[in-house]
Design an enzyme around this catalytic site. Structure first.
Site, short mmCIF file in Angstrom:
data_model
loop_
_atom_site.label_atom_id
_atom_site.label_comp_id
_atom_site.label_asym_id
_atom_site.label_seq_id
_atom_site.Cartn_x
_atom_site.Cartn_y
_atom_site.Cartn_z
N ASN A 28 43.86 -87.62 -79.31
CA ASN A 28 43.23 -87.14 -80.55
C ASN A 28 42.49 -85.84 -80.25
O ASN A 28 41.31 -85.84 -79.90
CB ASN A 28 42.25 -88.18 -81.09
CG ASN A 28 42.81 -88.98 -82.25
OD1 ASN A 28 42.17 -89.88 -82.73
ND2 ASN A 28 44.00 -88.65 -82.71
N GLY B 61 46.05 -95.36 -87.23
CA GLY B 61 46.64 -94.85 -88.45
C GLY B 61 46.57 -95.87 -89.57
O GLY B 61 45.49 -96.42 -89.88
N HIS C 233 53.86 -92.63 -78.93
CA HIS C 233 53.57 -91.31 -79.49
C HIS C 233 54.20 -90.17 -78.69
O HIS C 233 54.13 -89.01 -79.11
CB HIS C 233 52.06 -91.10 -79.57
CG HIS C 233 51.40 -91.85 -80.69
ND1 HIS C 233 51.67 -93.17 -80.98
CD2 HIS C 233 50.49 -91.46 -81.62
CE1 HIS C 233 50.95 -93.57 -82.01
NE2 HIS C 233 50.23 -92.54 -82.43
N TYR D 298 37.48 -98.49 -84.95
CA TYR D 298 38.82 -97.91 -84.98
C TYR D 298 39.29 -97.50 -83.59
O TYR D 298 38.58 -96.82 -82.84
CB TYR D 298 38.85 -96.67 -85.90
CG TYR D 298 40.17 -95.94 -85.86
CD1 TYR D 298 41.29 -96.46 -86.50
CD2 TYR D 298 40.31 -94.76 -85.15
CE1 TYR D 298 42.51 -95.82 -86.45
CE2 TYR D 298 41.53 -94.09 -85.08
CZ TYR D 298 42.62 -94.63 -85.74
OH TYR D 298 43.83 -93.98 -85.68
#
Length: 504
Positions: free
Chosen positions: A195, A60, A83, A53
């Protein structure tokens, strides 16, 4: 002085000292080795074309979409650009600076898979005080503080705005001027930058520093009010509080006696009245509860400051490599703590407003004039200062509503529960600012009240505070624009947050 980061031992006190002393940061050699080892794992993933990932897949809901190997780096740049959707006023320069320190610190744990180039860029920005302009609004507080941290990342790659040497400028211009190249993001690095919970945690750290200062300041301010009202000191005796089993309550009582020592304005029970109203008698219980909450919040914040909270996380132990997608970016533990902090600081303002009301109310203030007016009727005195304080504490009650009880799904329900911790942090700062102004109003009114009672009767420690503050706000000899006094006294209280802690 240099603050050495290692990913494990950063404290709020370190941040406080760093901000006050204008330090530089460096990283430990062990931390640098961990960064290199975790990066080597990412390089192996790319080489072996593994499905991981955010490295070889989209984000997402697009986590099952495989990315062409030639576009791994572009994937990270696209992530940051798309973002960066923050809105509203920017975070303060201190918060943005702490955000960079915290993001760097979590990378040093060796679970993020970033390059040493990214680490070096963060160090360069911190040490040269190139402060990213980061809008406050737009984070849900899960999947990390995606929008705020994307604006931080934009600055690193030369695409965002920064504050440098008293000016707001384009990051690219500042880097060119300094002969520094924009960061070229590699696989995993955009995700590793955003993150995490660094926006809510950084603002939370600033909130905590100011809240601790307000809590201590509220004690010596309350001691002035206590003396103006000829308060009873028996309620602060240690034996009363030792049997309650709350150490911070006992500590507040001890400090109140410290501030009131040798005062000729305090009384004992039965001399004027048998017992005081709760706003005087229960200062240790109420303020002590706020200190207990501060202790809990500090523990939670410092845990998060030294946590690995991005996704996926990289582990290498006993010759086994694991890359695991988890949810350490979820801000719930921090969100709860920041909501608790809001309540604790709000209560400092609530009880202060009730104390200052006793000073101005002729039915409650003994023999003091109504509203401490120099000419009751012709001069209104402190009448409307109480109104202002009442308005501020009422606003705080609205802001203190817990943000963490709310959630709204995002990313097509893939990210279906979020913390709203960044909202809690922003509201917490507003509450601290409002409470500081309430304390400033109590202080202005208490100074006038003790002056009417006789400053020669004050405790020696309170007299020192009185003399200091009289250089900031003069006696009330006639009505004037008291908003100017409130602003000056509040500024004094805020400026001393980093240089003085009146714990005794």
């Amino acid at each position: 002085m240099t603050l050495e980061l290692n990913g494990a031992s950063l404290s709020i006190e370190d941040i406080k000292d760093f901000l006050h002393q204008q330090d530089q940061v460096a990283i430990s050699s062990d931390a640098l080795e961990r960064v290199k080892k975790s990066r080597a794992i990412v390089e192996d993933i790319i080489k072996n074309k593994e499905t991981i990932y955010g490295i070889t897949t989209g984000f997402g809901l697009f986590s099952d979409v495989l990315i062409d190997p030639g576009q791994y780096n572009q994937l990270q740049v696209n992530l940051i650009r798309s973002h960066a959707c923050g809105t509203g006023d920017p975070f303060s320069h201190d918060v943005a600076l702490v955000m960079m320190i915290l993001r760097l610190n979590t990378m040093l744990k060796g679970h993020s898979g970033v390059t040493t180039d990214l680490v070096d860029q963060l160090i360069y920005f911190i040490n040269h005080r190139i402060i990213p302009i980061i809008p406050q609004q737009g984070s849900l507080g899960a999947s990390g503080d995606l929008a705020p941290l994307s604006h931080l990342a934009l600055a690193l790659i030369g695409e965002g705005k920064v504050y440098y040497q008293q000016e707001e400028r384009e990051s690219s211009e500042v880097l060119e001027e300094l002969g520094r190249k924009p960061l070229q993001l590699s696989a995993k690095e955009g995700l590793a930058l955003i993150n995490g919970t660094q926006a809510m945690t950084a603002q939370g750290v600033i909130n905590w520093i100011e809240a601790e200062s307000l809590a201590y300041q509220s004690e010596w301010i309350a001691s002035l009010t206590h003396q103006a009202l000829n308060g009873i000191t028996d309620a602060y005796r240690p034996e009363v509080h030792d049997v309650r089993n709350f150490p911070e309550q006992s500590a507040v009582a001890d400090r109140m006696l410290y501030w009131l020592e040798d005062s000729n304005l305090t009384t004992h029970q039965g001399e004027i009245r048998v017992q005081d109203a709760y706003t005087l008698r229960c200062i240790p219980q109420v303020h002590g509860a706020s200190f207990e909450t501060l202790n809990f919040v500090k523990k939670q914040l410092e845990r998060e400051m030294n946590a690995a909270n991005d996704n996926p996380l990289i582990f290498h132990e006993d010759d086994e490599t694991l890359v695991i997608s988890g949810g350490n970016f979820h801000g719930q533990p921090v969100a709860y703590a920041l909501d608790f902090l809001k309540v604790a600081v709000s209560e400092l303002g609530n009880i202060a407003e009730r104390r200052l009301e006793r000073l101005v109310n002729p039915q409650l203030n003994g023999d003091l004039p109504a509203f401490l007016s120099p000419e009751p009727g012709l001069q209104s005195g402190a009448m409307i200062m109480q109104y202002a304080a009442a308005s501020l504490v009422s606003e705080n009650k609205t802001l203190a509503h817990p943000a963490s009880v709310d959630s709204i799904p995002s990313s097509a329900n893939q990210e279906d529960h979020v913390s709203m911790g960044t909202i809690a942090s922003r509201h917490g700062y507003q509450i601290a600012d409002n409470t500081r102004r309430v304390l400033a109003i109590e202080l202005i009114i208490a100074l006038q009240a003790v002056e009417l009672k006789g400053i020669d009767k004050l405790s020696p420690r309170s007299r020192e505070k009185y003399e200091t503050l009289r250089n900031i706000t003069p006696s009330i000899t006639e009505d004037r624009q008291f908003h100017k006094d409130i602003t000056k006294v509040a500024r004094y209280l805020q400026q001393t947050a980093y240089t003085e802690v009146d714990c005794k």
